[in-house]
Structures are given as structure tokens and as C-alpha cells.
Design an enzyme around this catalytic site. Sequence first.
Site, short mmCIF file in Angstrom:
data_model
loop_
_atom_site.label_atom_id
_atom_site.label_comp_id
_atom_site.label_asym_id
_atom_site.label_seq_id
_atom_site.Cartn_x
_atom_site.Cartn_y
_atom_site.Cartn_z
N ARG A 169 0.82 -1.22 0.00
CA ARG A 169 0.00 0.00 0.00
C ARG A 169 0.85 1.27 0.00
O ARG A 169 0.43 2.28 -0.56
CB ARG A 169 -0.95 0.00 1.20
CG ARG A 169 -2.16 -0.88 0.95
CD ARG A 169 -3.08 -0.86 2.13
NE ARG A 169 -4.36 -1.47 1.80
CZ ARG A 169 -5.28 -1.77 2.70
NH1 ARG A 169 -5.05 -1.51 3.98
NH2 ARG A 169 -6.42 -2.31 2.35
N GLY B 157 -7.65 -10.31 0.78
CA GLY B 157 -6.45 -10.80 1.46
C GLY B 157 -5.99 -12.19 1.05
O GLY B 157 -4.84 -12.39 0.64
N LYS C 235 -17.71 -18.78 3.79
CA LYS C 235 -19.14 -18.65 4.04
C LYS C 235 -19.93 -17.99 2.93
O LYS C 235 -19.55 -16.93 2.44
CB LYS C 235 -19.36 -17.83 5.31
CG LYS C 235 -18.92 -18.51 6.56
CD LYS C 235 -19.22 -17.61 7.73
CE LYS C 235 -18.84 -18.27 9.04
NZ LYS C 235 -18.85 -17.27 10.11
N GLY D 263 -12.16 -4.74 1.97
CA GLY D 263 -13.59 -4.44 2.09
C GLY D 263 -14.11 -3.60 0.94
O GLY D 263 -15.23 -3.82 0.45
#
Length: 397
Positions: free
Chosen positions: A41, A352, A199, A375
Amino acid sequence: MKFLRFSDICASGQAQGKRVFIRADLNVPQDDAGNITEDTRIRASLPAIQLALGAGAAVMVTSHLGRPTEGEFRPEDSLAPVAKRLGKMLGREVPLISNWVDGGFEVQPGQVVLLENCRLNKGEKKNNPELAAKLGKLCDIFVHDAFGTAHRAEATTYGIAETAPVACAGPLLAAEMDALTQALLEPKRPLVAIVGGSKVSTKLSILKTLATKVDQLIVGGGIANTFLLAAGKRIGDSLAEPEMVREAQQVMDIMKARGAEVPLPVDVVVADEVSILARANRLSADEVGPHDRILDVGPKTSAKLADIIAHAGTIVWNGPVGVFEYPQFAGGTKMMASAIAHSEAFSIAGGGDTLAAIAKFDIANDVGYISTGGGAFLEVLEGRILPAFEVLAKRAG
Ligand code: 3PG
Ligand code: MG
């Protein structure tokens, strides 16, 4: 979506001698001693800073680091290690300024300073209007370049974009938006999405949004197991969410109605435990026993997925298809990574686990675009308009 680009502002000489405030995402992982363990980053934030310096601006850069308590400085929340690393990369000293909200610090044209962790300022998180007004006064041009934080509406990511005289997108934010637009809004078809992870529930809105857009939706990991359940297969002791079977069925129905498909595994790799010592077995997807745990797709499935990827026009990748951290369950993800690397399709990857797989299989140079967002990347896949783009578009009028 229309927004001003900092590169255009610089090219036309409008940043010369101006105070430029860059919101970057320098939220890098650190070890217990505070050493930076991964600096992608920081590297990704250099172009905006170099652009501003080259254009003759007085440059202020800030970022959050972690999630500190506002108004309570602790040494571990400091951007000091980031200032050091940034200085090294830029080949110049980068002074770190504390308590900067009311100004009173020096920065000349051609200089760059780093403003201490913006989440230490009271009102940052909730985008307090008084704080936003002060931030706007610090600069002539606000540059939003923090894609990783583009899904947050905080004072340095949203409020300042409303109060600064000019608000624009930095090169990283613009590049992320361009890549995502190319992949999701103007894709060369077939458009193939790969969504792995444990999930269905956490990625349900992504799966539903993608189901209306993509030609093939490859599911992996625990998500694939839930889809196998929905297709009436036995999955033994595998990780899955039986309560999400109806949702999985809905996704498959949406796809089917459009003539699109969710290619389910035809063979799998199972073991009785998730461990480095586990003995892996290859089975047909119809042979899974009551104590088996599905930990990867089998070779037939890998070949089928590789073929789908080879014929894709565009690929969007989030999440592995197996427990690729262990060699005996890495085959599916490795095959997919290699198919993506060899494909002529435009590919975009984010998240990630996905970045870890890209690094492990060493295909970073062969992926069309690697997102710096976690996100934020996922929210774009959900079809949301991120606050960063909403506010910059508003300011572009
Ligand atoms: C991230 O690490 O995902 C971004 O820097 C955003 O951080 P946040 O989730 O603390 O807002
Ligand atoms: Mg985080």
C-alpha cells in the site's frame, strides 16, 4: 462515473505552488515490534505523491493506521514507521507532523510531510462537520487516493472532499475505478467470476449481484460445499452452511434463467482433518463419505475450471477454491492461478486470501489488475457505489 483526476489537474499546471492534501491508505500490517511486514500500500501510494511533488505542490499526506481510539495517542498507533519507509522509497526525508488539524506547520512547494494517523483526530470516524471544515481549510486541492478506505465516509475520506476548494481522485483511486469499470460494467465476455471463501452468508450479496452479471460463477471453498448441498450432494463433515442452501439454490436459479452457470465440482480432494499432516484422497463428488472433509477441488474439476478461464474475456477473482496453504490441498487454486496467468482475458483480483495465493503461485505480473482494497473491493463487487466516488462525482458537478 465522472470525477476530476489529479493527473489532469497537474498536467494543466493547476497544482503549481498549491497546498495539496492527499488521503492515502497506508494502513499496512505490522509485527508486534511495529515493523512493517508488507508494504504494497505504501508503494501503491507513491505515484500520487510524486505527481504532486513534480507539479510543484506543497504536499501533505495522511492515512489511518489500524483502529485507534480518537483523541488517545498510543505510540503503536503512530505513522512513524510509515514515514520512515515512505522517506526511503521517495529518497528524501518525510517529516511526521502531530496535532495538525488546526494547521501551524510548515510545508513548502516541492516538500512533503506526513500528517499523523488521521483516526487519532476526534470526529474522524463519524465525519464530524467541524473537523471536516478545518480539514478543508488546510488545502487548495484535496486528493482522494485511498481505495482501501473508499468504502468509508469519514472526515478525511468524505467530509474534506465536500469542504476543500477542489476535490479529485488520485492515480491509485482512479486506476482502481478504471479497472473495476472495465471488469464489471464494460466486460469483454464471457465474464467469469471466482468467489471462494468459507461462508455464503458473508458473500451472499456479492453472489447475488454477480449472478445477474456474469456468464460463469465459479464458487470455491465452504461456499462451494453449500452449493453442492443445494445440488443434493453429500458433503460429509465439510465446512458449509446448511441454512444457506435456499440462497445458494436461488443464485443457481438466477444464473440458469440467464443461460449462465455455476460450474460445481465433479471431483474433490478430501481428508479427515485440516492439517499439514492430513492424508488427501481424491474422490468423485458423488463418493464423499460421512467423515470426509472437502478441502480442494479434484483434478477433473481443476481442468474444467482452467478451460472456462482459458476461454474467458474477463475474470474477476476473489477467494481461493481450496486450502491452498497446505500443498496437498493447493492443486485447484494453483491450477486456477496458472490458468488466469496464461489467459488473455483482462483479470482483476482482490482480497487478502487472494493476494496471498497470487504471491504464493507467483503470478502477480500476469494478473491484469491487483486491487489494494479488501472491504472496498468486495463492496464494489456487491454493486455498491462507494462513498469516495459518490462524493467526488458530486464535486465534479
Ligand atoms: C483495510 O485495511 O481494509 C482498510 O485500510 C480499511 O480499514 P478499516 O476497515 O479499518 O476502515
Ligand atoms: Mg483493516
